[in-house]
Design a protein around this motif. Structure first.
Motif, PDB file in Angstrom:
ATOM      1  N   GLN A   1      45.798  20.602 -30.962  1.00 25.69           N
ATOM      2  CA  GLN A   1      45.295  20.080 -31.659  1.00 25.69           C
ATOM      3  C   GLN A   1      43.722  20.106 -32.530  1.00 25.69           C
ATOM      4  O   GLN A   1      43.151  20.163 -31.232  1.00 25.69           O
ATOM      5  CB  GLN A   1      46.194  18.523 -31.845  1.00 25.69           C
ATOM      6  CG  GLN A   1      46.165  18.078 -32.880  1.00 25.69           C
ATOM      7  CD  GLN A   1      47.283  17.015 -32.654  1.00 25.69           C
ATOM      8  OE1 GLN A   1      47.590  16.676 -32.179  1.00 25.69           O
ATOM      9  NE2 GLN A   1      47.095  16.270 -34.408  1.00 25.69           N
ATOM     10  N   VAL A   2      43.624  19.881 -33.600  1.00 29.83           N
ATOM     11  CA  VAL A   2      42.000  19.497 -33.587  1.00 29.83           C
ATOM     12  C   VAL A   2      41.757  18.686 -35.084  1.00 29.83           C
ATOM     13  O   VAL A   2      43.111  18.976 -35.987  1.00 29.83           O
ATOM     14  CB  VAL A   2      41.024  21.142 -33.697  1.00 29.83           C
ATOM     15  CG1 VAL A   2      41.931  21.840 -34.692  1.00 29.83           C
ATOM     16  CG2 VAL A   2      40.143  20.490 -33.484  1.00 29.83           C
ATOM     17  N   GLN A   3      41.154  17.825 -34.801  1.00 34.52           N
ATOM     18  CA  GLN A   3      41.234  17.353 -36.229  1.00 34.52           C
ATOM     19  C   GLN A   3      39.567  17.372 -36.691  1.00 34.52           C
ATOM     20  O   GLN A   3      38.798  17.737 -36.567  1.00 34.52           O
ATOM     21  CB  GLN A   3      41.301  15.483 -35.909  1.00 34.52           C
ATOM     22  CG  GLN A   3      42.110  14.443 -35.567  1.00 34.52           C
ATOM     23  CD  GLN A   3      42.628  15.118 -34.013  1.00 34.52           C
ATOM     24  OE1 GLN A   3      42.643  15.046 -33.687  1.00 34.52           O
ATOM     25  NE2 GLN A   3      44.493  15.719 -34.351  1.00 34.52           N
ATOM     26  N   SER A  25      37.085  17.950 -33.635  1.00 38.47           N
ATOM     27  CA  SER A  25      37.595  16.761 -32.798  1.00 38.47           C
ATOM     28  C   SER A  25      37.570  17.516 -31.115  1.00 38.47           C
ATOM     29  O   SER A  25      37.513  17.148 -30.479  1.00 38.47           O
ATOM     30  CB  SER A  25      38.806  16.145 -33.149  1.00 38.47           C
ATOM     31  OG  SER A  25      39.717  17.222 -32.650  1.00 38.47           O
ATOM     32  N   ARG A  26      36.856  18.546 -31.021  1.00 41.36           N
ATOM     33  CA  ARG A  26      37.241  19.623 -29.478  1.00 41.36           C
ATOM     34  C   ARG A  26      36.196  20.820 -29.998  1.00 41.36           C
ATOM     35  O   ARG A  26      35.387  20.501 -30.832  1.00 41.36           O
ATOM     36  CB  ARG A  26      38.454  20.511 -29.566  1.00 41.36           C
ATOM     37  CG  ARG A  26      39.168  21.376 -30.375  1.00 41.36           C
ATOM     38  CD  ARG A  26      40.650  21.760 -30.175  1.00 41.36           C
ATOM     39  NE  ARG A  26      40.228  22.246 -29.343  1.00 41.36           N
ATOM     40  CZ  ARG A  26      41.500  22.330 -28.718  1.00 41.36           C
ATOM     41  NH1 ARG A  26      42.960  22.354 -29.630  1.00 41.36           N
ATOM     42  NH2 ARG A  26      41.849  24.371 -27.898  1.00 41.36           N
ATOM     43  N   TYR A 102      47.995  28.387 -34.721  1.00 44.94           N
ATOM     44  CA  TYR A 102      47.986  27.567 -35.715  1.00 44.94           C
ATOM     45  C   TYR A 102      46.716  26.964 -36.826  1.00 44.94           C
ATOM     46  O   TYR A 102      45.405  27.620 -35.347  1.00 44.94           O
ATOM     47  CB  TYR A 102      48.380  26.457 -34.854  1.00 44.94           C
ATOM     48  CG  TYR A 102      49.215  25.486 -36.537  1.00 44.94           C
ATOM     49  CD1 TYR A 102      48.454  24.530 -36.435  1.00 44.94           C
ATOM     50  CD2 TYR A 102      50.283  25.374 -37.030  1.00 44.94           C
ATOM     51  CE1 TYR A 102      48.430  23.576 -38.017  1.00 44.94           C
ATOM     52  CE2 TYR A 102      50.777  24.694 -37.775  1.00 44.94           C
ATOM     53  CZ  TYR A 102      49.872  23.319 -38.110  1.00 44.94           C
ATOM     54  OH  TYR A 102      50.905  23.044 -39.317  1.00 44.94           O
ATOM     55  N   ARG A 103      46.608  26.567 -37.626  1.00 45.72           N
ATOM     56  CA  ARG A 103      45.359  26.848 -38.125  1.00 45.72           C
ATOM     57  C   ARG A 103      45.092  25.463 -38.614  1.00 45.72           C
ATOM     58  O   ARG A 103      46.929  24.546 -39.262  1.00 45.72           O
ATOM     59  CB  ARG A 103      45.180  27.650 -39.583  1.00 45.72           C
ATOM     60  CG  ARG A 103      45.072  29.012 -38.901  1.00 45.72           C
ATOM     61  CD  ARG A 103      45.461  29.886 -40.039  1.00 45.72           C
ATOM     62  NE  ARG A 103      43.846  30.154 -40.486  1.00 45.72           N
ATOM     63  CZ  ARG A 103      43.949  30.811 -42.022  1.00 45.72           C
ATOM     64  NH1 ARG A 103      44.074  31.492 -42.516  1.00 45.72           N
ATOM     65  NH2 ARG A 103      42.719  30.867 -42.481  1.00 45.72           N
ATOM     66  N   TYR A 104      44.098  24.377 -38.278  1.00 42.33           N
ATOM     67  CA  TYR A 104      44.137  23.278 -38.862  1.00 42.33           C
ATOM     68  C   TYR A 104      43.047  23.228 -40.160  1.00 42.33           C
ATOM     69  O   TYR A 104      41.899  24.026 -40.082  1.00 42.33           O
ATOM     70  CB  TYR A 104      43.343  22.607 -37.495  1.00 42.33           C
ATOM     71  CG  TYR A 104      45.138  22.277 -36.306  1.00 42.33           C
ATOM     72  CD1 TYR A 104      44.634  23.284 -35.775  1.00 42.33           C
ATOM     73  CD2 TYR A 104      45.864  21.393 -36.677  1.00 42.33           C
ATOM     74  CE1 TYR A 104      45.819  23.393 -35.030  1.00 42.33           C
ATOM     75  CE2 TYR A 104      46.161  20.921 -35.422  1.00 42.33           C
ATOM     76  CZ  TYR A 104      46.360  22.014 -34.546  1.00 42.33           C
ATOM     77  OH  TYR A 104      47.644  21.993 -33.533  1.00 42.33           O
TER      78      TYR A 104
END
Length: 115
Positions: A1-3, A25-26, A102-104
């Motif tokens: 996951q990434v914000q 966030s990463r 997945y794409r954020y």
């Protein structure tokens, strides 16, 4: 996951410049590609530019030469330098992180170019 958190949008006159920032966030090296997209009212979201974990860049044809994507890996930040802005560049600009499976997306930042 990434914000993802974007900043740097605003109101600018035609011919002006803006620099957008996107903080992840990463580590950027753990993300396949970071990209900027934009969506104007009544239009589909479109690719502006992206940069891969290896540093390769790619631009939408209409923006190449005016926009530059770059990164500061130490800050987990990707930038979009936009020069010679035109009224048709008015849109919400979104940062995107492509992890493959997945794409954020970030929340978007508004760019308005007045004529």
């Amino acid at each position: 996951q990434v914000q993802l958190v974007e900043s740097g949008g605003g109101l600018v006159q035609a011919g002006g410049s803006l620099r957008l920032s996107c903080v992840a966030s990463r580590s950027l090296f753990s993300i396949n590609a970071m990209g900027w997209y934009r969506q104007a009212p009544g239009k589909q979201r479109e690719l502006v530019a992206y940069i891969t974990s290896g540093g390769s860049t790619n631009y939408a044809e209409s923006m190449e030469g005016r926009f530059t994507i770059s990164r500061d890996s130490a800050k987990n930040t990707v930038y979009l330098q936009m020069n010679n802005l035109k009224p048709e560049d008015t849109a919400v600009y979104y940062c995107n992180a492509d992890l493959g499976f997945y794409r954020y997306w970030g929340q978007g930042t508004q760019v308005t170019v007045s004529s």
